[in-house]
Design an enzyme around this catalytic site. Sequence first.
Site, PDB file in Angstrom:
ATOM      1  N   GLU A 265       0.828  -1.212   0.000  1.00  0.00           N
ATOM      2  CA  GLU A 265       0.000   0.000   0.000  1.00  0.00           C
ATOM      3  C   GLU A 265       0.862   1.262   0.000  1.00  0.00           C
ATOM      4  OE1 GLU A 265      -2.992  -0.382  -0.819  1.00  0.00           O
ATOM      5  OE2 GLU A 265      -3.096  -2.533  -0.407  1.00  0.00           O
ATOM      6  N   HIS A 268       1.558   2.094  -3.535  1.00  0.00           N
ATOM      7  CA  HIS A 268       0.444   2.836  -4.143  1.00  0.00           C
ATOM      8  C   HIS A 268       0.475   4.296  -3.681  1.00  0.00           C
ATOM      9  CE1 HIS A 268      -1.717  -0.356  -6.169  1.00  0.00           C
ATOM     10  NE2 HIS A 268      -1.862  -1.072  -5.073  1.00  0.00           N
TER      11      HIS A 268
END
Length: 499
Positions: A265, A268
Amino acid sequence: MGQHYDSLKLRLAEAQDLRRASAVLGWDQETYMPEKGVDERSEQLSTLGRLAHETFTSPATGKLLREAAKEEDVQKNRVKSAVVRVNQYDYTLSKKIPADFVAQMSKAQSQGTTAWARARKENNFPAFAPYLKKNVENARRVADYLGWTDHPYDALLNSYERGAKTAEVRAVFAGLREQLVPLVKAITANASRVSDAPVNGKFPKAAQEEFARLAAKQIGYDFSRGQLSYTNHPFCTTFGHDDVRITSRADETFFNTMFFGVLHESGHAMYEQGVSKVWARTGLDDGTSMAVHESQSRMWENQVGRSREFWQWAYPILQTHMPQFKKVKQENFYKAINKVEPSLIRVEADEVTYSLHIMIRFEMEIALIEGSLKTKDVPEAWNAKYHEYLGITPPNDAQGCLQDIHWSSGLMGYFPTYALGSILSAQLFETAEKKHPGLRQEFAQGKFDTLLAWLNKNVHEPGRSLTPGELIQKATGRPLDVAPYMAYLTSKYGDIYGL
Ligand code: ZN
C-alpha cells in the site's frame, strides 16, 4: 484571455472536491465508523457521487471544454492542454452510458455484492448465479454503449487500462504462462528446500506495526502527508496531494500479512504522493491506470521488499523489534518470505503463481462476455482451470469461484491489470537499474531515494497526463514486455530453489 479555461478549472475542481470528499467518507466507513452508521453513510455517498457526476457531465462542462480547447494560451501550455484533453476524453466516455442504465446497473451491483457475501458464507454458488448473470449482461451492455471494434471485452478493459486490447493481453499472458507453468513445476519438485516456519509463529501486533511503519518511512512513504490505520481489506486512498492514506491488517500468527501489506500500500501511496502538484484538483491528480498503479505497489513489495539486499539492511532492525528472529538465520528468513506454493486463494498467492490466478479469471471473463461460458457452468470451468494451471482443485466454491468480490460488484476487465502491473514492475525496475547500477547495493544500506526519485520523474509526476501506453514507452523505451519479469522470476527463484 483564458477565461473559459479558468471557469473550466473551477468546475473540474468542484467535481474533484466532491470525489475526494466521497473518498473521505468511504475511508471512514472502513476504519472508524460504528457499524450502525452504514445506512446513512450509503445515502451520503450516493448523494456526493451523484453531485460529482452531475457537475462533471453537465452540458455546461461540455461547453467549457470545447471553448477552452480553442484558447491560444491553452493550446500553447503543456499543463492546460493536458487538463482539457484528458477531461474531454473522460467527459465523452461518461456521456456514452445513459443515466437510467447506470442507476439500474449500480442497483444490480449492490444487490450482487450482498448476495455474493451470503453465497460465499454458505458455499452456495447457485444462489449467486442469477446475480452474476445479470452483472455479465450489464457488462456486455456497457461494452456496447462504450463501443468496440475487435472484441467487446476491449471496452471493459479500456475502463481500467486505457488503450489495452484483449488480443494483446491474451498474447502477453500466453507467453507468460508458457514459461510460468514449467517454473512452478520445477519449484514444486524442490519444495522441501524452503520452509516458511520462520514467518509463522507469534508476532505481537504492536511490534509488527512499529516495524512496518519504520520500513514504510524508510522507503519514502511521507507520513507528514499520510496515515496508516486498520481495516479488514487493506487499501490506499487519496484525499489530495498532501493527504494519501493507507490501511492494513495484522495477523499475529503470520509475519507477512501486515509487513508486505504495508509495503504494497505504501507503493500505491508513494505514486499518489509523487504526482506533480500542477495537476491538483484537475482530475489528472491520480495514477494513470490500474496496471501502472499495481506496478508501483508490487515493485516496493516484491522487487525491493522481498530482495536479499533489503533484508541486509532491515533484518538486524527486525531482530531488535521481534527478538525471536535472533534464532533465525537471515538467509532462512529470506527464503521463508519467498516461499512458492500453488494455492487456492489469489490474495494469498506468492509472486510466481499469482499471475496464473489472474489468467484463469481473465479467460473466464472473456468467455462469459462472449457467451461461450454460461454462468451456471462457472464452478466447473473454474475448477478445471485450477487443476490445469496450478495442479490443485478447490474443495468447494467458497474457496473457488466465490472467493473474489469483483464479479459480484460488476467489475469485469479489472483482474488482468493485477498481472500486467507485476509484469510492468519488472520492466520499470530493470530500466531504473540500468540507469543506476548500484541500486540494490543501496538497498543494503537502507537507501531507497535513488529508486524513488527515478520513479517520481518517470512514473509519478505525469499523473494522468500520459496514457499508460505513453508512459511505458517513455519510461522504458518500448511497449509492455514480459521478458524482464520472467528473467527476474527465473533468476530469483532459480537461486532460492536451486534449479
Ligand atoms: Zn495493489
